[in-house]
Every structure is written in structure tokens, then in C-alpha cells.
Design a protein around this motif. Structure first.
Motif, PDB file in Angstrom:
ATOM      1  N   PRO A 154      30.566  -4.763 116.181  1.00 13.02           N
ATOM      2  CA  PRO A 154      30.420  -3.882 117.371  1.00 13.02           C
ATOM      3  C   PRO A 154      31.449  -2.938 117.425  1.00 13.02           C
ATOM      4  O   PRO A 154      31.126  -1.788 117.673  1.00 13.02           O
ATOM      5  N   GLY A 155      32.694  -3.119 117.230  1.00 13.44           N
ATOM      6  CA  GLY A 155      33.977  -2.340 117.550  1.00 13.44           C
ATOM      7  C   GLY A 155      33.906  -1.193 116.104  1.00 13.44           C
ATOM      8  O   GLY A 155      34.197  -0.293 116.689  1.00 13.44           O
ATOM      9  N   ALA A 156      33.457  -1.804 115.134  1.00 16.99           N
ATOM     10  CA  ALA A 156      33.165  -0.583 114.164  1.00 16.99           C
ATOM     11  C   ALA A 156      32.158   0.267 114.493  1.00 16.99           C
ATOM     12  O   ALA A 156      32.168   1.596 114.265  1.00 16.99           O
ATOM     13  N   VAL A 157      30.867  -0.142 115.061  1.00 15.50           N
ATOM     14  CA  VAL A 157      29.983   0.850 115.394  1.00 15.50           C
ATOM     15  C   VAL A 157      30.378   1.752 116.670  1.00 15.50           C
ATOM     16  O   VAL A 157      29.857   2.996 116.443  1.00 15.50           O
ATOM     17  N   VAL A 158      30.923   1.130 117.386  1.00 16.59           N
ATOM     18  CA  VAL A 158      31.529   2.110 118.688  1.00 16.59           C
ATOM     19  C   VAL A 158      32.380   3.064 117.966  1.00 16.59           C
ATOM     20  O   VAL A 158      31.862   4.624 118.371  1.00 16.59           O
ATOM     21  N   ILE A 159      33.438   2.953 117.001  1.00 17.75           N
ATOM     22  CA  ILE A 159      34.026   3.776 116.406  1.00 17.75           C
ATOM     23  C   ILE A 159      33.239   4.860 115.769  1.00 17.75           C
ATOM     24  O   ILE A 159      33.387   6.186 115.693  1.00 17.75           O
ATOM     25  N   GLY A 160      32.420   4.402 114.852  1.00 21.07           N
ATOM     26  CA  GLY A 160      31.332   5.177 114.171  1.00 21.07           C
ATOM     27  C   GLY A 160      30.461   6.288 114.851  1.00 21.07           C
ATOM     28  O   GLY A 160      30.283   7.488 114.543  1.00 21.07           O
ATOM     29  N   ILE A 161      29.804   5.741 115.986  1.00 17.68           N
ATOM     30  CA  ILE A 161      29.133   6.362 117.048  1.00 17.68           C
ATOM     31  C   ILE A 161      29.766   7.611 117.552  1.00 17.68           C
ATOM     32  O   ILE A 161      29.678   8.563 117.604  1.00 17.68           O
ATOM     33  N   LEU A 162      31.118   7.186 118.171  1.00 19.85           N
ATOM     34  CA  LEU A 162      32.116   8.085 118.906  1.00 19.85           C
ATOM     35  C   LEU A 162      32.427   9.219 117.718  1.00 19.85           C
ATOM     36  O   LEU A 162      32.324  10.391 118.145  1.00 19.85           O
ATOM     37  N   SER A 163      32.781   8.725 116.678  1.00 21.59           N
ATOM     38  CA  SER A 163      33.159   9.797 115.475  1.00 21.59           C
ATOM     39  C   SER A 163      32.223  10.716 114.975  1.00 21.59           C
ATOM     40  O   SER A 163      32.342  11.839 115.143  1.00 21.59           O
ATOM     41  N   LEU A 164      30.992  10.153 114.878  1.00 21.27           N
ATOM     42  CA  LEU A 164      29.727  11.051 114.673  1.00 21.27           C
ATOM     43  C   LEU A 164      29.477  12.290 115.753  1.00 21.27           C
ATOM     44  O   LEU A 164      29.329  13.247 115.382  1.00 21.27           O
ATOM     45  N   ALA A 165      29.588  11.689 116.928  1.00 21.81           N
ATOM     46  CA  ALA A 165      29.372  12.462 118.194  1.00 21.81           C
ATOM     47  C   ALA A 165      30.313  13.706 118.368  1.00 21.81           C
ATOM     48  O   ALA A 165      30.040  14.661 118.439  1.00 21.81           O
TER      49      ALA A 165
END
Length: 511
Positions: free
Chosen positions: A166-177
Motif C-alpha cells: 500500500p505504501g508504494a501504491v500511494v507514492i506511485g499514484i500521487l507521483s503519477l497525478a
């Protein structure tokens, strides 16, 4: 060289962030010391960057050579002996440059180069999905379908979906946004957002969120495999100890020369392919002098081999990231090499706080820009002679690796070239006429008739009926292959038995 620094500096920082994990990942996949990847990244940026005539190309360790390096280290039995092979491969590339072998680059079809770029774009997307989800079992620089960790590109995504962090996914989604919003909105609002690029903000955010994770502020966590992993020297002596010199006594070993030749040939081909691709991505369509590029790569591999690095080529992932994020001159490539050197000396602990999910988001954007859906539509509209080699290259790259994919694309390109040549060796002039009750067939040969045209010429002559006349017209031909002239002579002999009269116009006798 500094006149475009406002564009080159932010682009170089982004290329540095992209190159850092790739240098480490490719070294890992090659079975080499991790620091060897950093060395080749530094040399590729500074040495090759200065010597190269490529404005936007970025050089460094290449994933396409990873299997060759892994096998060679095992075959030669020593890291120092392998470094001698790297040094010699550079010397061979220098000789190729002075021999003006760079002309080979001009024989790669445009459709294949576009297919290469698109295939790499899709490959980047597929390879980065697991890292964006927090599954980092495979080295970040691995670009083959069959991976070092025993899985393949598709099964790795399946594993990632089963082990989402989950921690990596949150970073990934925020980064893409952030990257999308920066690209589509902010950069159009003010020039400051063109200077401070979105990926720089993404990396800073990733470091900050990782810090919060480590201190239990956000309730998530990342393990060491999900972060950049640079070797941490404990002292200056420890740092300098990571540089290794080649075993010069192995220069008489035939196996060393064999490995050197393979690295030189494969590395040169990868470089020339990337040069063609990078020039096509350049908004100003500048042309890189290919012979100078071979010399620059040769110099880079000599230096890399001398101080403990793995082989270097120009690399399309870094080059396309450089172009995508605003690089204008070779200064961006040189600066990215300087940043790699500085980080390896002073910023190791900070760099090791960067989540791979942040870098995966940046690479996902690079991949999308290389493989936009509209490109498939545009290539399809150009017809099958362009679309089939393009699509074959894309599919083969995804199913194997870069060099095999290019080879498949070129094979399709050659097929269409031969088919085109077959169809255009000659034409029949007007309709069949008659003279004294006999049919007259008029065959006009093309300007250039090669041995590839044998089949179509034979087919045309075989279609001439008995008791007729054929005029074979060479008046428009500048060059006719001996094979074709031999066919005409043989037909003259055979024609007598079928009562066919053969007339030749401006016949070109064999030399």
C-alpha cells in the motif's frame, strides 16, 4: 554549451534520477559489482558526453549487454580479466569509428526505428508496473521478456498484483497525478514550472513520504528492496577501493579478445540504433555524426574498463527521458554524469531514501510518451509496408529483447523491400500487339535490375507464348545484374525451340 542551461539543468537532474536505479539494476543483472554500474554511468555521462557529437543522447550501462556480461564474467573467471575485455572492446570501437563504419546506421528502416521506440515505451510501462505496486524482486534495469529472477514480464505483473504494498501504491499514484497535472496544466501556466520539472518534485515527495513512513507518521512502510540501494562507503579509502583496474597480463588470452569483439559489435549496433531513434525524437531533427559516436563510445569503454565499469552504449530510456523533460544540448548528459559522481561520494544516504515507486512513475510517463496510441493509428494509415515491420518490431521486443526485436523488424523490412523490387523489375509496354499474325510482347526493364529481380524476369519470359515475338528493352536500364543477363541469354537459346523471335534494344553486355 551553457546557453540552454535553464532547460538542460532540470532535464539532467531527471535523467540522473532515472539513470541511478538503472545503473544499479543493470550491474546486478550483469553479475557485476553494483558500483561498476555507477562507474559506467559516470563515464557515459561525462567522458562520452564530452566526446560525442550527439546533442541529446545519453550513454551508460546497457541492459542489452547484461546477458553477454554475465556469461563473459563466468567464462573469463575473473572480474579484472573481464575489465580487460571491456577496455579492448573500446579500442575496437575506436577503430570502427576511424574506419567510418557508422554508415551502418543508415540502413535501419524508419518503420523499425519507430517500432523500436514504441516497443521500448510499452516495455518500460510493463516493467515498471510491479515497481509502482511495490514488487521489486526483479532488477530495475532488466528489459528482457525472460527475467533474471526466473519470471517473465507478464508473470511478474501477476506476482505484483498478489503482493501489493500500500505504501508504494500511494507514492506511485500521487507521483503519477503530479506528473500529469504538471505536464497538462502547470507547465502552461508559468515558466517556473518548466524550470522546476514535475519529476524533481516527485522524487522530493517520495523521499519525504519515505521519511514519514520510517517514523510511523503515515502508517505505511517500505522495505530496503523498495528503495534505491547505493553502496555506502565508510571512508575515502573505502570509496576509492570500489574502483578496480584490469588485468593487463590477460591481453594475450584469446577468450578475452573474443569477448571484446562481441561487446564491441553488439554495443556498437545498440548505440547506432539508439542514435537513429534519438535523432527522430529530437524536436529540431539534428543529425548525429555516427562515426564520431563510435569513437566516443570507444573512448568511454576504454575509460570504463580502466577503472572498473561495465560496458557502455547510448541508451534510449535515458535519452528519451532527456528529450521528454526539456534537454536541449549535450550539457544535460554531462551534468547527469557529474550528479552520479557527486551522489556516489556525498549523497549516498539521501539517495537511498528514494522509493523505487517514485522512479517507476517517472518511467511510466516516459513510456507513455514513447508509445502513444495515436502512433499505431498513424503507422496503420501508411500501409502494410510500414505497419507490418513496425508492429513486428514492437511485438518481438516485448516477447524477447531489444536486439532480437530489431532483427525481426529488419527481416520484415527486407521482405517488403525484396517484394517491392520483385514487382518493379520491369513493366509490359502497352497491350500485346500483332505483326503478321504473331503476338508482339514488349518488356521494358527497370533502371536498376539486381539478382533479386531474377524471379520476376523469369516469370515474365516464361509467360511469352510460342510462335510470338518479344522485345526486351534495356534503354532505361543503367545497371543489370549478370544473373539477369544470363537469364536473357538462356531464354534466347530456349526461344528457338518455341519459335519465339527475340529482339533486344540497347542490350547491356556482361562485363
Amino acid at each position: 554549451m551553457f546557453k540552454e542551461i535553464k532547460n538542460d539543468l532540470p532535464a539532467s537532474i531527471i535523467v540522473f534520477f532515472v539513470a541511478l536505479p538503472l545503473c544499479l539494476g543493470i550491474a546486478l543483472a550483469s553479475g557485476a559489482p553494483l558500483f561498476a554500474g555507477i562507474i559506467s554511468g559516470i563515464v557515459g555521462g561525462i567522458v562520452v558526453g564530452i566526446a560525442s557529437g550527439s546533442t541529446l543522447g545519453v550513454s551508460g550501462p546497457a541492459a542489452g549487454l547484461a546477458v553477454i556480461v554475465l556469461t563473459a564474467i563466468g567464462t573469463l573467471g575473473s572480474w579484472e580479466v573481464f575489465l580487460m575485455a571491456v577496455l579492448l572492446s573500446g579500442a575496437i570501437q575506436l577503430l570502427l569509428g576511424f574506419a567510418k563504419a557508422g554508415f551502418i546506421a543508415y540502413f535501419f528502416p524508419s518503420a523499425v526505428i519507430k517500432g523500436m521506440l514504441t516497443g521500448i515505451g510499452l516495455l518500460i510501462i510493463l516493467k515498471q508496473i510491479p515497481h509502482a505496486l511495490g514488487w521489486d524482486n526483479d532488477a530495475m534495469g532488466d528489459d528482457s521478456f525472460l527475467q533474471v529472477d526466473g519470471q517473465n514480464t507478464l508473470s511478474e505483473i501477476g506476482s505484483a498484483l498478489n503482493f501489493i504494498t500500500p505504501g508504494a501504491v500511494v507514492i506511485g499514484i500521487l507521483s503519477l497525478a503530479i506528473l500529469i497535472f504538471w505536464d497538462k496544466v502547470l507547465m502552461k501556466k508559468h515558466k517556473i514550472f518548466q524550470i522546476i520539472q514535475g519529476p524533481i518534485v516527485v522524487v522530493a515527495l517520495g523521499i519525504l513520504m519515505n521519511y514519514f513512513y520510517q517514523n510511523g507518521i503515515l502508517g505505511f512502510s517500505l522495505n530496503e528492496k523498495q528503495l534505491v540501494s547505493l553502496p555506502v562507503p565508510s571512508s575515502v579509502t573505502d570509496f576509492l577501493g570500489q574502483f578496480t583496474f584490469p588485468d593487463f597480463s590477460s591481453i594475450t588470452n584469446p577468450q578475452v579478445w573474443s569477448v571484446a569483439i562481441v561487446i564491441a559489435i553488439v554495443g556498437s549496433l545498440e548505440t547506432l540504433l539508439c542514435v537513429e531513434a534519438t535523432d527522430k525524437l529530437d524536436p529540431d531533427r539534428r543529425i548525429t555524426p555516427t562515426n564520431r559516436e563510435l569513437k566516443a563510445q570507444g573512448l568511454g569503454n576504454i575509460v570504463s574498463g580502466l577503472i572498473g565499469g561495465i560496458p557502455i552504449t547510448q541508451v534510449i530510456v535515458r535519452s528519451s527521458a532527456n528529450i521528454s523533460f526539456g534537454g536541449k544540448t549535450k550539457m544535460s548528459a554531462i551534468l547527469h554524469g557529474l550528479f552520479l559522481l557527486i551522489s556516489a561520494i556525498t549523497l549516498v544516504k539521501l539517495m537511498n531514501m528514494i522509493p523505487l515507486a517514485s522512479l517507476a512513475a517517472i518511467l511510466l510517463m516516459v513510456g507513455y510518451k514513447l508509445a502513444k496510441p495515436s502512433l499505431f493509428v498513424d503507422m496503420y494509415k501508411l500501409g502494410q509496408e510500414q505497419f507490418v515491420p513496425f508492429a513486428a518490431t514492437v511485438i518481438a521486443i516485448l516477447a524477447s529483447d531489444l536486439l532480437k526485436g530489431i532483427s525481426v523488424g529488419i527481416a520484415f523490412g527486407i521482405f517488403y523491400t525484396l517484394r517491392h523490387s520483385y514487382r518493379n523489375s520491369h513493366h509490359l509496354k502497352d497491350k500485346v500487339t500483332t505483326e503478321d499474325g504473331s503476338e508482339i510482347h514488349h518488356i521494358v526493364l527497370a533502371q536498376e535490375v539486381s539478382f533479386f529481380n531474377k524471379a520476376s524476369v523469369i516469370k515474365a519470359l516464361d509467360a511469352i507464348p510460342a510462335n510470338s515475338k518479344v522485345i526486351i528493352d534495356f534503354s532505361k536500364s543503367k545497371s543489370v545484374a549478370y544473373d539477369v543477363l544470363e537469364i536473357v541469354k538462356d531464354f534466347e537459346i530456349h526461344a528457338k525451340s518455341m519459335n519465339i523471335i527475340v529482339e533486344k534494344i540497347k542490350f547491356i553486355p556482361a562485363a
